[in-house]
Scaffold this motif. Structure first.
Motif, PDB file in Angstrom:
ATOM      1  N   PHE A  52      39.160  26.407  38.801  1.00  0.00           N
ATOM      2  CA  PHE A  52      39.550  27.751  39.232  1.00  0.00           C
ATOM      3  C   PHE A  52      38.569  28.825  38.761  1.00  0.00           C
ATOM      4  O   PHE A  52      38.913  30.002  38.702  1.00  0.00           O
ATOM      5  N   SER A  53      37.348  28.450  38.452  1.00  0.00           N
ATOM      6  CA  SER A  53      36.387  29.416  37.904  1.00  0.00           C
ATOM      7  C   SER A  53      36.044  30.522  38.897  1.00  0.00           C
ATOM      8  O   SER A  53      35.835  31.671  38.503  1.00  0.00           O
ATOM      9  N   ALA A  54      35.990  30.214  40.186  1.00  0.00           N
ATOM     10  CA  ALA A  54      35.625  31.223  41.182  1.00  0.00           C
ATOM     11  C   ALA A  54      36.695  32.300  41.316  1.00  0.00           C
ATOM     12  O   ALA A  54      36.409  33.405  41.774  1.00  0.00           O
ATOM     13  N   LEU A 106      38.533  40.644  42.664  1.00  0.00           N
ATOM     14  CA  LEU A 106      38.843  40.909  44.070  1.00  0.00           C
ATOM     15  C   LEU A 106      37.590  41.075  44.929  1.00  0.00           C
ATOM     16  O   LEU A 106      37.642  40.861  46.143  1.00  0.00           O
ATOM     17  N   HIS A 107      36.471  41.421  44.317  1.00  0.00           N
ATOM     18  CA  HIS A 107      35.223  41.580  45.061  1.00  0.00           C
ATOM     19  C   HIS A 107      34.395  40.290  45.151  1.00  0.00           C
ATOM     20  O   HIS A 107      33.310  40.288  45.733  1.00  0.00           O
ATOM     21  N   ARG A 108      34.912  39.215  44.622  1.00  0.00           N
ATOM     22  CA  ARG A 108      34.192  37.938  44.674  1.00  0.00           C
ATOM     23  C   ARG A 108      34.349  37.276  46.032  1.00  0.00           C
ATOM     24  O   ARG A 108      35.351  37.463  46.720  1.00  0.00           O
ATOM     25  N   PRO A 109      33.367  36.443  46.411  1.00  0.00           N
ATOM     26  CA  PRO A 109      33.469  35.708  47.678  1.00  0.00           C
ATOM     27  C   PRO A 109      34.750  34.873  47.786  1.00  0.00           C
ATOM     28  O   PRO A 109      35.297  34.733  48.880  1.00  0.00           O
ATOM     29  N   ALA A 110      35.248  34.355  46.685  1.00  0.00           N
ATOM     30  CA  ALA A 110      36.478  33.555  46.723  1.00  0.00           C
ATOM     31  C   ALA A 110      37.667  34.369  47.238  1.00  0.00           C
ATOM     32  O   ALA A 110      38.640  33.802  47.729  1.00  0.00           O
ATOM     33  N   CYS A 111      37.569  35.693  47.143  1.00  0.00           N
ATOM     34  CA  CYS A 111      38.664  36.574  47.563  1.00  0.00           C
ATOM     35  C   CYS A 111      38.366  37.313  48.861  1.00  0.00           C
ATOM     36  O   CYS A 111      39.046  38.295  49.185  1.00  0.00           O
ATOM     37  N   ASP A 112      37.375  36.855  49.608  1.00  0.00           N
ATOM     38  CA  ASP A 112      37.006  37.532  50.855  1.00  0.00           C
ATOM     39  C   ASP A 112      38.178  37.694  51.815  1.00  0.00           C
ATOM     40  O   ASP A 112      38.254  38.690  52.536  1.00  0.00           O
ATOM     41  N   ASN A 113      39.084  36.738  51.869  1.00  0.00           N
ATOM     42  CA  ASN A 113      40.215  36.799  52.797  1.00  0.00           C
ATOM     43  C   ASN A 113      41.486  37.347  52.162  1.00  0.00           C
ATOM     44  O   ASN A 113      42.534  37.386  52.803  1.00  0.00           O
ATOM     45  N   VAL A 114      41.392  37.762  50.919  1.00  0.00           N
ATOM     46  CA  VAL A 114      42.578  38.196  50.179  1.00  0.00           C
ATOM     47  C   VAL A 114      42.979  39.620  50.557  1.00  0.00           C
ATOM     48  O   VAL A 114      42.152  40.527  50.551  1.00  0.00           O
ATOM     49  N   CYS A 115      44.251  39.779  50.883  1.00  0.00           N
ATOM     50  CA  CYS A 115      44.813  41.113  51.103  1.00  0.00           C
ATOM     51  C   CYS A 115      46.150  41.259  50.373  1.00  0.00           C
ATOM     52  O   CYS A 115      46.839  42.269  50.515  1.00  0.00           O
TER      53      CYS A 115
END
Length: 178
Positions: A52-54, A106-115
């Motif tokens: 879960f590091s990303a 929240l600005h990481r690529p892993a959270c690109d689809n997060v809303c």
């Protein structure tokens, strides 16, 4: 590729980065110094630093770990990041480090689809409650609360109920993120 983001705190430079397996023990010790957080096993912290590091953030000054957020993208819900724990060293509390680490995540690529962001907070943890309510305000969105795990039903009366905070929907492009 792991980016290191520098978070300014007065004259102190705080590096925010993805945790690595060799951070697991120090993270475990940090969490143990942060009541009322539940202490996880060292093995759990090692998994947070690998699998879960990303979706986790480690904050450090020089090589000293001063903050850690563990999180993950919810299975089957790519639009939701679940924040497992937020730990901030006592010396760094009150300076906005937790909020800055959340925005870094929240600005990481892993959270690109997060809303949506979800977390649980026990009733006595006023600092976490305030953090997530302020986060919802900063994101210009709602924070809905409900009980996720009940004291008696899920914890046999041995742990306070865990209240689910669901923040969103939000778009980082619509906010002043810090």
């Amino acid at each position: 590729m792991m980016a290191i983001v520098v978070l300014e705190q007065s004259d102190t430079k705080i590096n925010a980065r993805e945790p690595r397996p060799d951070d697991g023990y120090a993270i475990n010790q940090l969490v143990s110094r942060c009541p009322p957080l539940d202490e996880n096993s060292l093995y759990c912290n090692l998994l947070q630093c690998t699998h879960f590091s990303a979706s986790s953030v480690l904050a450090e000054i020089d090589t000293e770990i001063v903050g850690f957020i563990s999180g993950y993208i919810k299975p089957g819900q790519a639009d939701t990041v679940f924040i497992w724990q937020v730990a901030v060293d006592e010396a760094m509390r009150g300076c906005g480090l937790a909020k800055r680490m959340l925005f870094e995540l929240l600005h990481r690529p892993a959270c690109d689809n997060v809303c949506f962001l979800e977390t649980t907070v026990t009733p006595g943890n006023k600092a976490s409650e305030a953090l997530f309510i302020r986060l919802a305000q900063k994101l210009n969105t709602n924070c809905q609360e409900s009980i996720l795990f009940e004291c008696e039903k899920h914890f046999s009366g041995r742990h306070d109920s865990e209240r689910l905070f669901r923040i969103g929907p939000f778009s980082l492009s619509d906010t002043n993120s810090q």
